[in-house]
Design an enzyme around this catalytic site. Structure first.
Site, PDB file in Angstrom:
ATOM      1  N   GLY A  43       0.826  -1.207   0.000  1.00 22.03           N
ATOM      2  CA  GLY A  43       0.000   0.000   0.000  1.00 22.03           C
ATOM      3  C   GLY A  43       0.857   1.252   0.000  1.00 22.03           C
ATOM      4  O   GLY A  43       2.092   1.178  -0.005  1.00 22.03           O
ATOM      5  N   SER A  44       0.191   2.409   0.037  1.00 18.33           N
ATOM      6  CA  SER A  44       0.939   3.667  -0.082  1.00 18.33           C
ATOM      7  C   SER A  44       1.801   3.934   1.152  1.00 18.33           C
ATOM      8  O   SER A  44       2.903   4.486   1.033  1.00 18.33           O
ATOM      9  CB  SER A  44      -0.034   4.828  -0.320  1.00 18.33           C
ATOM     10  OG  SER A  44      -0.967   4.913   0.731  1.00 18.33           O
TER      11      SER A  44
ATOM     12  N   GLY B  73       0.598  -1.162   6.606  1.00 16.09           N
ATOM     13  CA  GLY B  73      -0.466  -0.198   6.834  1.00 16.09           C
ATOM     14  C   GLY B  73      -1.773  -0.886   7.193  1.00 16.09           C
ATOM     15  O   GLY B  73      -1.822  -2.092   7.418  1.00 16.09           O
TER      16      GLY B  73
ATOM     17  N   LYS C 269      -7.819  -4.742   6.878  1.00 18.72           N
ATOM     18  CA  LYS C 269      -6.813  -4.596   5.838  1.00 18.72           C
ATOM     19  C   LYS C 269      -7.334  -5.236   4.546  1.00 18.72           C
ATOM     20  O   LYS C 269      -8.344  -5.912   4.557  1.00 18.72           O
ATOM     21  CB  LYS C 269      -5.506  -5.290   6.259  1.00 18.72           C
ATOM     22  CG  LYS C 269      -4.824  -4.598   7.432  1.00 18.72           C
ATOM     23  CD  LYS C 269      -3.481  -5.206   7.796  1.00 18.72           C
ATOM     24  CE  LYS C 269      -2.587  -5.515   6.660  1.00 18.72           C
ATOM     25  NZ  LYS C 269      -2.346  -4.408   5.739  1.00 18.72           N
ATOM     26  N   GLY C 270      -6.603  -5.001   3.470  1.00 20.46           N
ATOM     27  CA  GLY C 270      -6.980  -5.641   2.215  1.00 20.46           C
ATOM     28  C   GLY C 270      -7.502  -4.701   1.166  1.00 20.46           C
ATOM     29  O   GLY C 270      -7.912  -5.136   0.082  1.00 20.46           O
ATOM     30  N   GLY C 271      -7.463  -3.391   1.466  1.00 23.63           N
ATOM     31  CA  GLY C 271      -7.868  -2.414   0.458  1.00 23.63           C
ATOM     32  C   GLY C 271      -7.053  -2.558  -0.822  1.00 23.63           C
ATOM     33  O   GLY C 271      -7.528  -2.267  -1.910  1.00 23.63           O
TER      34      GLY C 271
ATOM     35  N   GLU D 273      -0.659 -10.828   3.383  1.00 26.77           N
ATOM     36  CA  GLU D 273      -0.393  -9.981   4.561  1.00 26.77           C
ATOM     37  C   GLU D 273      -0.667 -10.766   5.838  1.00 26.77           C
ATOM     38  O   GLU D 273       0.093 -10.688   6.806  1.00 26.77           O
ATOM     39  CB  GLU D 273      -1.274  -8.727   4.511  1.00 26.77           C
ATOM     40  CG  GLU D 273      -0.843  -7.754   3.425  1.00 26.77           C
ATOM     41  CD  GLU D 273      -1.802  -6.612   3.192  1.00 26.77           C
ATOM     42  OE1 GLU D 273      -2.951  -6.681   3.674  1.00 26.77           O
ATOM     43  OE2 GLU D 273      -1.415  -5.652   2.519  1.00 26.77           O
TER      44      GLU D 273
ATOM     45  N   LYS E  46      -7.257   6.761  10.147  1.00 37.12           N
ATOM     46  CA  LYS E  46      -7.589   5.325  10.108  1.00 37.12           C
ATOM     47  C   LYS E  46      -8.074   4.803  11.468  1.00 37.12           C
ATOM     48  O   LYS E  46      -8.540   3.669  11.560  1.00 37.12           O
ATOM     49  CB  LYS E  46      -6.371   4.512   9.658  1.00 37.12           C
ATOM     50  CG  LYS E  46      -5.751   4.920   8.321  1.00 37.12           C
ATOM     51  CD  LYS E  46      -6.583   4.496   7.152  1.00 37.12           C
ATOM     52  CE  LYS E  46      -5.949   4.801   5.803  1.00 37.12           C
ATOM     53  NZ  LYS E  46      -4.845   3.990   5.413  1.00 37.12           N
TER      54      LYS E  46
HETATM   55  C1  5RP Z   1      -3.308  -3.627   1.307  1.00 30.56           C
HETATM   56  C2  5RP Z   1      -3.543  -3.137   2.683  1.00 30.56           C
HETATM   57  C3  5RP Z   1      -3.033  -1.779   3.016  1.00 30.56           C
HETATM   58  O1  5RP Z   1      -2.219  -1.878   4.144  1.00 30.56           O
HETATM   59  C4  5RP Z   1      -4.195  -0.876   3.300  1.00 30.56           C
HETATM   60  O2  5RP Z   1      -5.062  -0.888   2.182  1.00 30.56           O
HETATM   61  C5  5RP Z   1      -3.733   0.557   3.593  1.00 30.56           C
HETATM   62  O3  5RP Z   1      -3.225   1.131   2.425  1.00 30.56           O
HETATM   63  P1  5RP Z   1      -2.639   2.600   2.397  1.00 30.56           P
HETATM   64  O4  5RP Z   1      -1.355   2.561   3.163  1.00 30.56           O
HETATM   65  O5  5RP Z   1      -2.434   2.870   0.929  1.00 30.56           O
HETATM   66  O6  5RP Z   1      -3.644   3.525   3.017  1.00 30.56           O
HETATM   67  O7  5RP Z   1      -4.114  -3.775   3.513  1.00 30.56           O
HETATM   68  O8  5RP Z   1      -3.958  -4.846   1.075  1.00 30.56           O
END
Ligand code: 5RP
Length: 219
Positions: free
Chosen positions: A29-30, A82, A94-96, A103, A121
């Site tokens: 993720g970012s 993240g 998580k999992g976005g 993970e 968050k």
């Molecule tokens: C990816 C995730 C990321 O940790 C979650 O989506 C957060 O992403 P970001 O740091 O871009 O806000 O679980 O599957």
């Protein structure tokens, strides 16, 4: 402060937890990307990494950081990643980024899970962010019907195939008051690979970035 600046603060703070010669578990993720960029500055002091996604592995290799398969290295001392939502009890969604299964495996194999996020968050109750559920392709409709019975509104994530070749259902409208139990319940449905609740194995340390700097919440 922008969310991007807040993420940068926690990416830098997470580096303080990394010790010499460690193999570091790295998320997706970012925010994890910013951590990868920070890790690159000390790449000669670590043994290497295990990545929770192909995207992160590619970014790590781009910095010249060694990426191991989890099977090559066994348990890890640390995992940094993240989250989409967290409570003060360190239960997460998580999992976005669709990397939830890998993970969860890397988190399970790690002694310490450091979760890094901007402070937007942090929530009282999980569920405003749709809960990702990774499913074996043929089970998609069956699992969706079961998720409706659990009170959710699953939406198929169009055009997404996970690194493990599966599909994602994003479950809207859940008010998750017992994340440990719901994580177990959803994982028991035939066809579910795993779901994005990290409650049975939540984070050990949550670093939240915001206008007052980094706030640390521990288990
Ligand atoms: C990816 C995730 C990321 O940790 C979650 O989506 C957060 O992403 P970001 O740091 O871009 O806000 O679980 O599957």
């Amino acid at each position: 402060m922008t969310p991007e600046q807040a993420k940068q603060l926690v990416a830098e703070a997470a580096i303080e937890y990394i010790e010499w010669d460690w193999v570091v578990g790295v998320g997706t993720g970012s925010t994890a990307n910013l951590f990868i960029d920070e890790l690159a500055k000390m790449k000669n002091n670590i043994e290497g990494t295990v990545a929770s996604s192909e995207a992160s592995a590619e970014r790590l290799r781009g910095h010249g950081i060694k990426v191991f398969e989890l099977d090559q290295v066994g348990d890890l001392p640390i995992y940094v990643d993240g989250a989409d939502e967290s409570t003060k009890h360190l239960h997460l969604i998580k999992g976005g980024g669709a990397a939830l299964t890998r993970e969860k495996i890397v988190a399970a194999a790690s002694e310490k899970f450091i979760c890094i996020a901007d402070d937007s968050k942090l929530v009282d109750t999980l569920g405003a962010f749709p809960l990702p559920v990774e499913v074996i392709p043929m089970s998609k409709s069956y699992v969706a019907r079961q998720l409706v019975k659990l009170g959710g509104n699953p939406v198929f994530r169009e055009g997404v195939v996970t690194d493990s070749g599966n599909y994602i259902l994003d479950v809207h409208d859940l008010k998750i008051t017992n994340p440990v139990e719901l994580e177990r319940e959803i994982n028991q449905l035939a066809g579910v690979v795993t779901n994005g609740l990290f409650a049975q194995r939540g984070a050990d340390v949550l670093l939240l970035g915001g206008k007052d700097g980094v706030t640390k919440i521990t288990a």
